[in-house]
Design a protein around this motif. Structure first.
Motif, PDB file in Angstrom:
ATOM      1  N   HIS A  23      54.875  13.316  46.548  1.00 24.13           N
ATOM      2  CA  HIS A  23      56.177  13.948  46.329  1.00 24.13           C
ATOM      3  C   HIS A  23      56.795  13.369  45.061  1.00 24.13           C
ATOM      4  O   HIS A  23      57.057  12.177  44.990  1.00 24.13           O
ATOM      5  CB  HIS A  23      57.094  13.706  47.522  1.00 24.13           C
ATOM      6  N   ASN A  24      57.019  14.218  44.064  1.00 20.05           N
ATOM      7  CA  ASN A  24      57.603  13.798  42.791  1.00 20.05           C
ATOM      8  C   ASN A  24      59.079  14.137  42.771  1.00 20.05           C
ATOM      9  O   ASN A  24      59.466  15.297  42.865  1.00 20.05           O
ATOM     10  CB  ASN A  24      56.894  14.499  41.628  1.00 20.05           C
ATOM     11  N   TYR A  25      59.909  13.114  42.639  1.00 15.31           N
ATOM     12  CA  TYR A  25      61.357  13.310  42.507  1.00 15.31           C
ATOM     13  C   TYR A  25      61.829  13.083  41.075  1.00 15.31           C
ATOM     14  O   TYR A  25      62.956  13.403  40.744  1.00 15.31           O
ATOM     15  CB  TYR A  25      62.111  12.334  43.412  1.00 15.31           C
ATOM     16  N   GLY A  26      61.004  12.511  40.238  1.00 12.10           N
ATOM     17  CA  GLY A  26      61.412  12.147  38.883  1.00 12.10           C
ATOM     18  C   GLY A  26      60.669  12.937  37.839  1.00 12.10           C
ATOM     19  O   GLY A  26      60.568  14.154  37.901  1.00 12.10           O
ATOM     20  N   THR A  27      60.112  12.215  36.882  1.00  8.81           N
ATOM     21  CA  THR A  27      59.399  12.831  35.768  1.00  8.81           C
ATOM     22  C   THR A  27      57.964  12.321  35.744  1.00  8.81           C
ATOM     23  O   THR A  27      57.736  11.123  35.802  1.00  8.81           O
ATOM     24  CB  THR A  27      60.081  12.472  34.436  1.00  8.81           C
ATOM     25  N   ILE A  28      57.007  13.249  35.669  1.00 12.20           N
ATOM     26  CA  ILE A  28      55.602  12.885  35.490  1.00 12.20           C
ATOM     27  C   ILE A  28      55.162  13.485  34.162  1.00 12.20           C
ATOM     28  O   ILE A  28      55.407  14.657  33.876  1.00 12.20           O
ATOM     29  CB  ILE A  28      54.708  13.450  36.609  1.00 12.20           C
ATOM     30  N   GLN A  29      54.521  12.662  33.343  1.00 10.77           N
ATOM     31  CA  GLN A  29      53.968  13.149  32.082  1.00 10.77           C
ATOM     32  C   GLN A  29      52.610  12.505  31.893  1.00 10.77           C
ATOM     33  O   GLN A  29      52.462  11.293  32.009  1.00 10.77           O
ATOM     34  CB  GLN A  29      54.882  12.823  30.908  1.00 10.77           C
ATOM     35  N   VAL A  30      51.589  13.317  31.602  1.00 10.86           N
ATOM     36  CA  VAL A  30      50.227  12.847  31.395  1.00 10.86           C
ATOM     37  C   VAL A  30      49.982  12.801  29.898  1.00 10.86           C
ATOM     38  O   VAL A  30      50.105  13.810  29.214  1.00 10.86           O
ATOM     39  CB  VAL A  30      49.213  13.772  32.106  1.00 10.86           C
ATOM     40  N   HIS A  31      49.632  11.632  29.379  1.00  7.95           N
ATOM     41  CA  HIS A  31      49.498  11.422  27.939  1.00  7.95           C
ATOM     42  C   HIS A  31      48.050  11.418  27.483  1.00  7.95           C
ATOM     43  O   HIS A  31      47.172  10.953  28.204  1.00  7.95           O
ATOM     44  CB  HIS A  31      50.115  10.072  27.544  1.00  7.95           C
ATOM     45  N   GLY A  32      47.823  11.903  26.263  1.00 10.46           N
ATOM     46  CA  GLY A  32      46.558  11.756  25.559  1.00 10.46           C
ATOM     47  C   GLY A  32      45.340  12.263  26.288  1.00 10.46           C
ATOM     48  O   GLY A  32      45.304  13.385  26.779  1.00 10.46           O
ATOM     49  N   ASP A  33      44.323  11.408  26.363  1.00  8.90           N
ATOM     50  CA  ASP A  33      43.045  11.774  26.972  1.00  8.90           C
ATOM     51  C   ASP A  33      42.979  11.366  28.444  1.00  8.90           C
ATOM     52  O   ASP A  33      41.913  11.043  28.961  1.00  8.90           O
ATOM     53  CB  ASP A  33      41.898  11.100  26.213  1.00  8.90           C
ATOM     54  N   THR A  34      44.103  11.393  29.120  1.00  8.43           N
ATOM     55  CA  THR A  34      44.176  10.986  30.520  1.00  8.43           C
ATOM     56  C   THR A  34      43.738  12.122  31.433  1.00  8.43           C
ATOM     57  O   THR A  34      44.055  13.282  31.201  1.00  8.43           O
ATOM     58  CB  THR A  34      45.620  10.588  30.884  1.00  8.43           C
ATOM     59  N   TYR A  35      42.998  11.789  32.487  1.00  9.86           N
ATOM     60  CA  TYR A  35      42.575  12.733  33.509  1.00  9.86           C
ATOM     61  C   TYR A  35      43.124  12.267  34.853  1.00  9.86           C
ATOM     62  O   TYR A  35      42.914  11.119  35.236  1.00  9.86           O
ATOM     63  CB  TYR A  35      41.046  12.807  33.596  1.00  9.86           C
ATOM     64  N   VAL A  36      43.814  13.165  35.561  1.00  7.54           N
ATOM     65  CA  VAL A  36      44.380  12.850  36.872  1.00  7.54           C
ATOM     66  C   VAL A  36      43.895  13.909  37.850  1.00  7.54           C
ATOM     67  O   VAL A  36      43.933  15.108  37.548  1.00  7.54           O
ATOM     68  CB  VAL A  36      45.927  12.852  36.847  1.00  7.54           C
ATOM     69  N   GLY A  37      43.430  13.474  39.015  1.00  8.75           N
ATOM     70  CA  GLY A  37      42.983  14.407  40.042  1.00  8.75           C
ATOM     71  C   GLY A  37      43.763  14.212  41.325  1.00  8.75           C
ATOM     72  O   GLY A  37      43.871  13.096  41.818  1.00  8.75           O
ATOM     73  N   PHE A  38      44.341  15.271  41.844  1.00 12.90           N
ATOM     74  CA  PHE A  38      45.047  15.238  43.120  1.00 12.90           C
ATOM     75  C   PHE A  38      44.133  15.848  44.183  1.00 12.90           C
ATOM     76  O   PHE A  38      43.686  16.974  44.046  1.00 12.90           O
ATOM     77  CB  PHE A  38      46.355  16.042  43.057  1.00 12.90           C
ATOM     78  N   HIS A  39      43.882  15.093  45.230  1.00 14.33           N
ATOM     79  CA  HIS A  39      43.058  15.565  46.337  1.00 14.33           C
ATOM     80  C   HIS A  39      43.922  15.818  47.564  1.00 14.33           C
ATOM     81  O   HIS A  39      43.456  15.746  48.691  1.00 14.33           O
ATOM     82  CB  HIS A  39      41.962  14.542  46.656  1.00 14.33           C
ATOM     83  N   MET A  40      45.198  16.076  47.333  1.00 12.36           N
ATOM     84  CA  MET A  40      46.159  16.396  48.388  1.00 12.36           C
ATOM     85  C   MET A  40      47.257  17.249  47.758  1.00 12.36           C
ATOM     86  O   MET A  40      47.214  17.531  46.564  1.00 12.36           O
ATOM     87  CB  MET A  40      46.744  15.116  48.986  1.00 12.36           C
ATOM     88  N   ASP A  41      48.204  17.664  48.541  1.00 13.19           N
ATOM     89  CA  ASP A  41      49.290  18.502  48.047  1.00 13.19           C
ATOM     90  C   ASP A  41      50.206  17.710  47.120  1.00 13.19           C
ATOM     91  O   ASP A  41      50.393  16.507  47.280  1.00 13.19           O
ATOM     92  CB  ASP A  41      50.112  19.051  49.206  1.00 13.19           C
ATOM     93  N   LEU A  42      50.794  18.416  46.159  1.00 11.28           N
ATOM     94  CA  LEU A  42      51.805  17.848  45.277  1.00 11.28           C
ATOM     95  C   LEU A  42      53.091  18.631  45.489  1.00 11.28           C
ATOM     96  O   LEU A  42      53.129  19.838  45.271  1.00 11.28           O
ATOM     97  CB  LEU A  42      51.383  17.934  43.810  1.00 11.28           C
ATOM     98  N   VAL A  43      54.131  17.963  45.930  1.00 13.98           N
ATOM     99  CA  VAL A  43      55.453  18.567  46.078  1.00 13.98           C
ATOM    100  C   VAL A  43      56.250  18.107  44.867  1.00 13.98           C
ATOM    101  O   VAL A  43      56.549  16.924  44.719  1.00 13.98           O
ATOM    102  CB  VAL A  43      56.140  18.130  47.391  1.00 13.98           C
ATOM    103  N   ASN A  44      56.592  19.026  43.976  1.00 15.96           N
ATOM    104  CA  ASN A  44      57.220  18.676  42.713  1.00 15.96           C
ATOM    105  C   ASN A  44      58.683  19.087  42.715  1.00 15.96           C
ATOM    106  O   ASN A  44      59.013  20.249  42.558  1.00 15.96           O
ATOM    107  CB  ASN A  44      56.465  19.352  41.560  1.00 15.96           C
ATOM    108  N   ASP A  45      59.565  18.102  42.882  1.00 13.71           N
ATOM    109  CA  ASP A  45      61.009  18.328  42.780  1.00 13.71           C
ATOM    110  C   ASP A  45      61.558  17.668  41.519  1.00 13.71           C
ATOM    111  O   ASP A  45      62.718  17.286  41.464  1.00 13.71           O
ATOM    112  CB  ASP A  45      61.729  17.760  44.016  1.00 13.71           C
TER     113      ASP A  45
END
Length: 63
Positions: A23-45
């Motif tokens: 659950h995201n309540y703030g700010t998410i930012q992925v920079h540069g050559d970064t790889y992120v994998g979510f293997h569950m739900d993402l609730v983005n507020d």
């Protein structure tokens, strides 16, 4: 026998609890050559934009 009961009482309930979503309540930012994998739900507020990296969402139930 006393320690076996203590183990079951303290550790088994902890193994049964699981996180169902990120659950995201703030700010998410992925920079540069970064790889992120979510293997569950993402609730983005919050804010999840202006990304230059790669984000993947994976699921066994809904490909």
């Amino acid at each position: 026998m006393k320690y076996k009961f203590l183990f079951i009482y303290l550790f088994v309930p902890a193994m049964l609890l699981a996180q169902e979503a990120v659950h995201n309540y703030g700010t998410i930012q992925v920079h540069g050559d970064t790889y992120v994998g979510f293997h569950m739900d993402l609730v983005n507020d919050g804010s999840f934009d202006q990304n230059t990296g790669v984000v993947g969402f994976y699921s066994d139930d809904a490909p």
